[in-house]
Design an enzyme around this catalytic site. Structure first.
Site, mmCIF file in Angstrom:
data_model
loop_
_atom_site.group_PDB
_atom_site.id
_atom_site.type_symbol
_atom_site.label_atom_id
_atom_site.label_comp_id
_atom_site.label_asym_id
_atom_site.label_seq_id
_atom_site.Cartn_x
_atom_site.Cartn_y
_atom_site.Cartn_z
ATOM 1 N N SER A 48 5.660 -15.416 -6.923
ATOM 2 C CA SER A 48 4.580 -15.113 -7.869
ATOM 3 C C SER A 48 5.179 -14.732 -9.214
ATOM 4 O O SER A 48 6.401 -14.685 -9.371
ATOM 5 C CB SER A 48 3.742 -13.952 -7.335
ATOM 6 O OG SER A 48 4.478 -12.754 -7.480
ATOM 7 N N LYS A 49 4.284 -14.427 -10.142
ATOM 8 C CA LYS A 49 4.732 -14.050 -11.497
ATOM 9 C C LYS A 49 5.702 -12.870 -11.436
ATOM 10 O O LYS A 49 6.587 -12.739 -12.258
ATOM 11 C CB LYS A 49 3.528 -13.672 -12.355
ATOM 12 C CG LYS A 49 2.707 -14.873 -12.764
ATOM 13 C CD LYS A 49 2.086 -14.648 -14.144
ATOM 14 C CE LYS A 49 1.288 -15.841 -14.581
ATOM 15 N NZ LYS A 49 -0.090 -15.830 -14.054
#
Ligand code: GLU
Length: 488
Positions: free
Chosen positions: A264-265
């Site tokens: 994810s980010k």
């Protein structure tokens, strides 16, 4: 004639493989999307089919033209080309609304007037009972009077598509094999249009528009991440309700971080432009994306271009388990790609970075090619070429270790002797012989002398092959001055 979307019915099965990437332009090209693009593209090319793009820009607030640009540029950079003009989802809004109107007219969909507060209460009650959230279909059978009463209250409505609990949904997933979902596990009747006044139809939502658009584009295979599996179950019900032929589905494994969680980010670098900015080559990223969830057939090895992979790609070698992102492997591949390039090709990519770093470049490209050839084996990322070339393209300031070595017993005296005997034209054999004589005469080991030369020429005790570095500097008449500078 039926309504707009009915005329787009897939009466005949598609003659060729037609796949699509359907990115939402709500952020830059994400590696998960890029990997999906790679698998779709490989499958299309393998089967002499078509690879298409659809820009899913129906989220008006979050969709931005610069993200569309970033996505298209990222795909081009990776060498992923598409075969038809991209379809822009928002341009098809009228057809999407017409389909919803038809579903409403046929009773397969209905307006639900539940307020946010009522839905929230429903969620909380289920949570308290330890159950997953689910809409209880309470407005499925409203009478006309009940609807009129809600409208008089000023309530707005979403449109829901009815999903019977008794539905059993089956499909053969090309990666995961036989799949089965029960209607009762789909969260109740599904919202297909956003809330709006009940005399019109709100913005159509993903599961509906994706079905209409995939049918419109005559998509034969939907290849996407396994996080869409529940959507596939819902979409199959919509295909049936709309009288559209469903494509085949292949759900690819998720990309996981080091801890085995979905990348994810929070994991830092996740967009293709980030990788690009870090100095990864398109070939290495494409190669690595190909390895994220696909095992090339025996004998193919781990190093390949996308074009090579496209001769072999099939779903039977796509893994079901999540694909862990392995930086070491990516770095290794990137190094291999760089080392495999000709000096001239590599130099052309390094030159802009050198200019950015403020180096004044020699007019002679052949010399820069030689420099590139010298540093190439130690590059992992393209930008490593800046630091590696720095001592050649600027006058180096010796680091502490180099200064210490130059100050060590006998080092400067030996360098002085060396300078006296240095031939005008650099000659490898002659210089090697001289090094031996000088070391002996100065009473230092050859190793100490060589280190001294390295410190004087390159300002560091580490670096590429010394004789080759020396020859290169001497070609530009820079070795003598540097040696002199070190003994001052
Ligand atoms: N816009 C969707 C996404 O980016 C597309 C999913 C699909 O391939 O259907 O997740």
């Amino acid at each position: 004639m039926g309504s707009g979307y009915i005329s787009l019915l897939n009466v005949e099965p598609p003659l060729t493989v037609r796949v699509r990437l359907a990115p939402s332009p709500t952020g830059p090209l994400h590696i998960g999307t890029a990997r999906t693009a790679v698998f779709n593209w490989l499958y299309a090319r393998r089967n002499k089919g078509r690879f298409l793009l659809r820009i899913e820009d129906t989220d008006k607030e979050r969709s931005k033209p610069e993200f569309t640009r970033n996505i298209l540029e990222g795909l081009r950079w990776l060498g992923i080309d598409w075969d038809e003009e991209p379809v822009v989802q928002s341009a098809r809004g009228a057809l999407h609304r017409q389909a919803i109107a038809d579903l409403l007219a046929s009773g397969k969909a209905y307006r639900c007037y539940c307020s946010e507060a009522e839905l929230e209460a429903m969620r909380n009650a289920r949570k308290a009972a330890g159950q997953p959230p689910r809409y209880d279909n309470r407005h499925r059978h409203l009478t006309a009077d009940q609807e009129a009463a809600f409208q008089r209250e000023g309530r707005e409505a979403v449109v829901r598509f009815a999903i019977d609990d008794s539905e059993e949904i089956h499909w053969h997933d090309l990666v995961r094999g036989p799949m089965a979902w029960s209607g009762r596990d789909l969260g109740g009747d599904m919202v297909i249009a956003r809330r709006c006044p009940a005399d019109s139809i709100g913005d159509p939502l993903y599961n509906l528009v994706v079905v209409l658009d995939d049918a419109f584009m005559d998509i034969s295979h939907v290849i996407r991440g396994e996080d869409h599996i529940a959507n596939t179950a819902k979409q199959l019900l919509l295909y049936r309700a709309l009288g559209l032929k469903a494509p085949s589905f292949a759900h690819t494994p998720l990309i996981l971080n080091r801890d085995g969680r979905k990348l994810s980010k929070r994991d830092g670098v996740t967009s293709i432009s980030d990788f690009q900015a870090m100095g990864y080559t398109a070939e290495a990223i494409g190669n690595y994306m190909g390895l994220l969830g696909w095992s090339p057939p025996q004998g193919m090895g781990e190093r390949f271009t996308l074009v090579e992979a496209s001769r072999h790609f099939d779903f039977d070698r796509v893994n079901r388990a999540g694909a862990r992102f392995d930086w070491d492997k990516l770095n290794w591949i990137n190094g291999q790609v760089l080392h495999g390039q000709s000096s001239t090709a590599l130099r052309a990519q390094l030159e802009p970075l050198w200019r950015q770093a403020g180096f004044t470049l020699a007019a002679d490209p052949a010399w820069l090619d030689r420099l590139t050839g010298l540093i190439s084996p130690s590059l992992t990322l393209l930008k490593d070429g800046v630091d590696q070339a720095r001592p050649f393209l600027t006058t180096p300031e010796p680091d502490q270790a180099a200064r210490d070595h130059l100050a060590s017993e006998g080092c400067r005296a030996a360098l002085r002797l060396l300078l006296e005997g240095l031939p005008d034209r650099f000659d490898d054999a002659a210089v090697r012989a001289l090094l031996g004589q000088v070391a002996k005469a100065a009473g230092v080991s050859r190793g100490v002398l060589m280190k001294g030369v390295r410190a004087a020429l390159l300002g560091s005790l580490q670096g590429p092959d010394l004789m080759a570095s020396w020859a290169l500097l001497s070609q530009r008449g820079e070795d003598r001055g540097r040696l002199l500078g070190a003994i001052d």
